[in-house]
Design a protein around this motif. Structure first.
Motif, PDB file in Angstrom:
ATOM      1  N   THR A 251       0.826  -1.206   0.000  1.00 18.82           N
ATOM      2  CA  THR A 251       0.000   0.000   0.000  1.00 18.82           C
ATOM      3  C   THR A 251       0.861   1.257   0.000  1.00 18.82           C
ATOM      4  N   LEU A 252       1.917   1.261   0.826  1.00 18.22           N
ATOM      5  CA  LEU A 252       2.821   2.417   0.864  1.00 18.22           C
ATOM      6  C   LEU A 252       3.499   2.636  -0.485  1.00 18.22           C
ATOM      7  N   LYS A 253       3.857   1.546  -1.139  1.00 15.43           N
ATOM      8  CA  LYS A 253       4.528   1.646  -2.440  1.00 15.43           C
ATOM      9  C   LYS A 253       3.584   2.207  -3.494  1.00 15.43           C
ATOM     10  N   GLU A 254       2.320   1.786  -3.448  1.00  9.61           N
ATOM     11  CA  GLU A 254       1.348   2.254  -4.435  1.00  9.61           C
ATOM     12  C   GLU A 254       0.961   3.704  -4.200  1.00  9.61           C
ATOM     13  N   GLN A 255       0.809   4.082  -2.929  1.00  5.33           N
ATOM     14  CA  GLN A 255       0.480   5.468  -2.571  1.00  5.33           C
ATOM     15  C   GLN A 255       0.852   5.684  -1.110  1.00  5.33           C
ATOM     16  N   SER A 256       1.861   6.475  -0.872  1.00  6.86           N
ATOM     17  CA  SER A 256       2.280   6.714   0.506  1.00  6.86           C
ATOM     18  C   SER A 256       1.176   7.425   1.276  1.00  6.86           C
ATOM     19  N   TYR A 257       1.190   7.239   2.586  1.00  5.88           N
ATOM     20  CA  TYR A 257       0.185   7.925   3.398  1.00  5.88           C
ATOM     21  C   TYR A 257       0.332   9.435   3.292  1.00  5.88           C
ATOM     22  N   GLU A 258       1.570   9.938   3.265  1.00  2.00           N
ATOM     23  CA  GLU A 258       1.773  11.382   3.196  1.00  2.00           C
ATOM     24  C   GLU A 258       1.202  11.957   1.902  1.00  2.00           C
ATOM     25  N   TYR A 259       1.347  11.225   0.791  1.00  2.00           N
ATOM     26  CA  TYR A 259       0.752  11.653  -0.474  1.00  2.00           C
ATOM     27  C   TYR A 259      -0.776  11.594  -0.383  1.00  2.00           C
ATOM     28  N   TYR A 260      -1.272  10.515   0.189  1.00  2.00           N
ATOM     29  CA  TYR A 260      -2.722  10.362   0.363  1.00  2.00           C
ATOM     30  C   TYR A 260      -3.291  11.511   1.188  1.00  2.00           C
ATOM     31  N   PHE A 261      -2.607  11.832   2.285  1.00  2.00           N
ATOM     32  CA  PHE A 261      -3.068  12.907   3.169  1.00  2.00           C
ATOM     33  C   PHE A 261      -3.112  14.236   2.446  1.00  2.00           C
ATOM     34  N   ALA A 262      -2.058  14.550   1.709  1.00  2.00           N
ATOM     35  CA  ALA A 262      -1.938  15.857   1.058  1.00  2.00           C
ATOM     36  C   ALA A 262      -2.953  16.031  -0.075  1.00  2.00           C
ATOM     37  N   ASN A 263      -3.388  14.925  -0.681  1.00  2.00           N
ATOM     38  CA  ASN A 263      -4.236  15.022  -1.882  1.00  2.00           C
ATOM     39  C   ASN A 263      -5.666  14.566  -1.661  1.00  2.00           C
ATOM     40  N   ARG A 264      -6.045  14.273  -0.420  1.00  2.00           N
ATOM     41  CA  ARG A 264      -7.412  13.832  -0.205  1.00  2.00           C
ATOM     42  C   ARG A 264      -8.362  15.006  -0.397  1.00  2.00           C
ATOM     43  N   GLU A 265      -9.561  14.711  -0.800  1.00  2.00           N
ATOM     44  CA  GLU A 265     -10.575  15.756  -1.046  1.00  2.00           C
ATOM     45  C   GLU A 265     -11.310  16.076   0.249  1.00  2.00           C
TER      46      GLU A 265
END
Length: 244
Positions: free
Chosen positions: A230-244
């Protein structure tokens, strides 16, 4: 002979499938520590981004998950005694605590300014001495800040970071202290484009997801593998910054 071999292969496959299903269909209890904005006890916990990220990962593996809010001081005790299976998020202060393979994110404290007043190098602490700086009252400050003669204004209650950003943008503060850049740079913060942040490098703290010593090794292996994928596919930090 071919028929017997085929039967053996089918039997082995069924046994493997049974144990795989058993391992991934069991219940998990996950302890949560209040750690805004990643886990925020002041709102519906299902809205917290770290909850959403990890819950989705565990659900895809077939686990039935119960999340339990815990006081910070008691949480590690509950984990080590095996009363919960996992605990998040956790700065790793105890080397006896087992964690998933990698930190979920890094906390790097710093100061944010209006862009025209930006100070990029916080190690030059004499630059801080004349500033009025807003700080949330529930987080630890780095020595570089407390050892300066800056005027610190403590912000109480929830949304301290958001109020600090707003008061800096209005010129009430020269800067505000943040515990991690991801609390500032994300789409849900309408002010982030008007601010520039610098960091107290050398104070980066890795934040982990801990696991109980009682968690079976095969279950740990399934969770850890899914976590790394999951981290490789989308890091949590990226997920956090780009969530709607």
């Amino acid at each position: 002979m071919r028929v017997i071999n085929a039967i053996k292969k089918t039997f082995c496959f069924l046994i493997f499938s049974f144990f795989s299903f058993t391992a991934t269909s069991q219940s998990l209890s996950v302890g949560l520590i209040d750690y805004p904005p990643h886990i925020n006890f002041d709102e519906d916990i299902s809205k917290s981004p770290l909850y959403q990220y990890i819950n989705e990962m565990l659900k895809t593996q077939g686990f039935t998950v119960t999340f339990i809010k815990l006081p910070r001081k008691r949480a590690s005790v509950e984990l080590l005694k095996g009363r919960i299976d996992m605990l998040m998020p956790l700065p790793l202060n105890d080397e006896n605590i087992k964690t998933l393979a990698s930190p979920i994110f890094h906390s790097v404290p710093g100061l944010c300014f209006k862009k025209q007043n930006f100070i990029p190098i916080l190690s030059a602490t004499h630059r801080l001495n004349t500033l009025t700086i807003g700080v949330p009252d529930d987080i630890s400050l780095v020595p570089a800040l407390t050892d300066s003669t800056a005027s610190l204004v403590y912000l109480k209650g929830k949304n301290a970071t958001s109020r600090g950003m707003e008061m800096t943008q209005r010129g009430r503060f020269d800067a505000f202290y943040h515990p991690s850049p991801v609390t500032v740079y994300h789409r849900k913060n309408p002010l982030y484009k008007e601010l520039a942040c610098s960091y107290f490098h050398g104070y980066s703290t890795p934040i982990y997801i801990a696991v109980s010593p009682s968690l079976p090794s095969d279950v740990f292996a399934i969770i850890n593998s899914a976590y790394q994928k999951t981290l490789k596919e989308q890091s949590y930090e990226y997920y956090f910054a780009n969530r709607e």
